[in-house]
Design a protein around this motif. Sequence first.
Motif, PDB file in Angstrom:
ATOM      1  N   MET A   1       0.860  -1.201   0.000  1.00 55.27           N
ATOM      2  CA  MET A   1       0.000   0.000   0.000  1.00 55.27           C
ATOM      3  C   MET A   1       0.890   1.244   0.000  1.00 55.27           C
ATOM      4  O   MET A   1       0.903   2.026   0.943  1.00 55.27           O
ATOM      5  N   PHE A   2       1.650   1.393  -1.062  1.00 54.56           N
ATOM      6  CA  PHE A   2       2.673   2.433  -1.169  1.00 54.56           C
ATOM      7  C   PHE A   2       2.138   3.788  -0.700  1.00 54.56           C
ATOM      8  O   PHE A   2       1.083   4.226  -1.121  1.00 54.56           O
ATOM      9  N   HIS A   3       2.891   4.445   0.189  1.00 54.38           N
ATOM     10  CA  HIS A   3       2.448   5.711   0.779  1.00 54.38           C
ATOM     11  C   HIS A   3       3.614   6.688   0.905  1.00 54.38           C
ATOM     12  O   HIS A   3       4.758   6.359   0.543  1.00 54.38           O
TER      13      HIS A   3
ATOM     14  N   LEU B   1       7.819   6.734  -0.035  1.00 55.73           N
ATOM     15  CA  LEU B   1       8.418   7.683  -0.974  1.00 55.73           C
ATOM     16  C   LEU B   1       9.508   8.505  -0.299  1.00 55.73           C
ATOM     17  O   LEU B   1      10.594   8.697  -0.865  1.00 55.73           O
ATOM     18  N   ASN B   2       9.263   8.969   0.904  1.00 59.40           N
ATOM     19  CA  ASN B   2      10.263   9.762   1.630  1.00 59.40           C
ATOM     20  C   ASN B   2      11.549   8.965   1.854  1.00 59.40           C
ATOM     21  O   ASN B   2      12.647   9.493   1.676  1.00 59.40           O
ATOM     22  N   LEU B   3      11.430   7.708   2.268  1.00 56.29           N
ATOM     23  CA  LEU B   3      12.601   6.871   2.503  1.00 56.29           C
ATOM     24  C   LEU B   3      13.425   6.720   1.224  1.00 56.29           C
ATOM     25  O   LEU B   3      14.642   6.936   1.214  1.00 56.29           O
ATOM     26  N   ILE B   4      12.764   6.373   0.141  1.00 52.72           N
ATOM     27  CA  ILE B   4      13.457   6.148  -1.128  1.00 52.72           C
ATOM     28  C   ILE B   4      14.061   7.452  -1.657  1.00 52.72           C
ATOM     29  O   ILE B   4      15.205   7.475  -2.109  1.00 52.72           O
TER      30      ILE B   4
ATOM     31  N   THR C   1       8.801   8.691   8.701  1.00 50.87           N
ATOM     32  CA  THR C   1       7.683   9.615   8.505  1.00 50.87           C
ATOM     33  C   THR C   1       6.592   9.284   9.513  1.00 50.87           C
ATOM     34  O   THR C   1       6.032   8.186   9.490  1.00 50.87           O
ATOM     35  N   GLU C   2       6.322  10.205  10.402  1.00 49.67           N
ATOM     36  CA  GLU C   2       5.342   9.978  11.462  1.00 49.67           C
ATOM     37  C   GLU C   2       3.909   9.933  10.911  1.00 49.67           C
ATOM     38  O   GLU C   2       3.574  10.623   9.958  1.00 49.67           O
TER      39      GLU C   2
ATOM     40  N   ILE D   1      -0.953   1.026   9.716  1.00 48.75           N
ATOM     41  CA  ILE D   1      -2.009   2.010   9.990  1.00 48.75           C
ATOM     42  C   ILE D   1      -3.063   1.958   8.886  1.00 48.75           C
ATOM     43  O   ILE D   1      -4.274   1.966   9.166  1.00 48.75           O
ATOM     44  N   LEU D   2      -2.618   1.890   7.626  1.00 45.48           N
ATOM     45  CA  LEU D   2      -3.570   1.825   6.509  1.00 45.48           C
ATOM     46  C   LEU D   2      -4.411   0.554   6.578  1.00 45.48           C
ATOM     47  O   LEU D   2      -5.623   0.592   6.333  1.00 45.48           O
ATOM     48  N   ARG D   3      -3.782  -0.554   6.938  1.00 45.45           N
ATOM     49  CA  ARG D   3      -4.504  -1.827   7.062  1.00 45.45           C
ATOM     50  C   ARG D   3      -5.585  -1.721   8.129  1.00 45.45           C
ATOM     51  O   ARG D   3      -6.714  -2.200   7.955  1.00 45.45           O
ATOM     52  N   GLU D   4      -5.241  -1.083   9.246  1.00 49.41           N
ATOM     53  CA  GLU D   4      -6.229  -0.887  10.327  1.00 49.41           C
ATOM     54  C   GLU D   4      -7.386   0.010   9.870  1.00 49.41           C
ATOM     55  O   GLU D   4      -8.542  -0.257  10.203  1.00 49.41           O
TER      56      GLU D   4
END
Length: 142
Positions: free
Chosen positions: A16-18, A22-25, A125-126, A132-135
Motif C-alpha cells: 500500500m505504497f504511501h 516515498l520519503n525513505l526512497i 515519517t510519522e 495504519i492503513l490496514r487498520e
Amino acid sequence: MEKKYKVGYTTGVFDMFHIGHLNLIRRAKEQCEYLIVGVSTDELVQSYKHKTPIIPFQNRAAIVAALKYVDEVVPQTTMDKVEFLKTRHFDVMFHGDEWKGTELYNGYERVLAEYGAKIEYLTHTEGISSTILRECLKDDKK
C-alpha cells in the motif's frame, strides 16, 4: 551536488505504497548515485510477519521500479542484509531510524563495516505506515 555514496541499498515490503515509503526512497537517492531497492517477496513477508501483503509482490515491485529515484529493484528473499552484500556490493544501506541502536542493527553495522559498507538511518515519517492503513481498511469494513 556530489553524492555521498556510489551505490546505496534499501529494502521494504512497500505494501500500500504511501508517502513514508516515498520519503525513505527519495532521501536514500539524495545520498547515492545508484540506488538498489529490495522489495520483500510475499513468501518472505509471510514468514516473519505471518500475514500476506495486500498488494502482490509483482505489483509492489513494479510500483517501486517506476519511481524516478530507483535505479534497480531486486526481490528481497531473505532478511539477512549481509547475504545480499556478499552478492552485490553496496557502499551504504539505508534504513528507518526506528532501528538505530538496536542489537540487531548494531550487529549489522559491525558486519557491514567488515565489507566496507555502512548504515545510514533516515527519519521515519510519522503518522503513516502500511499497518495504519490496514487498520483503517478494517475499520471501514465495520
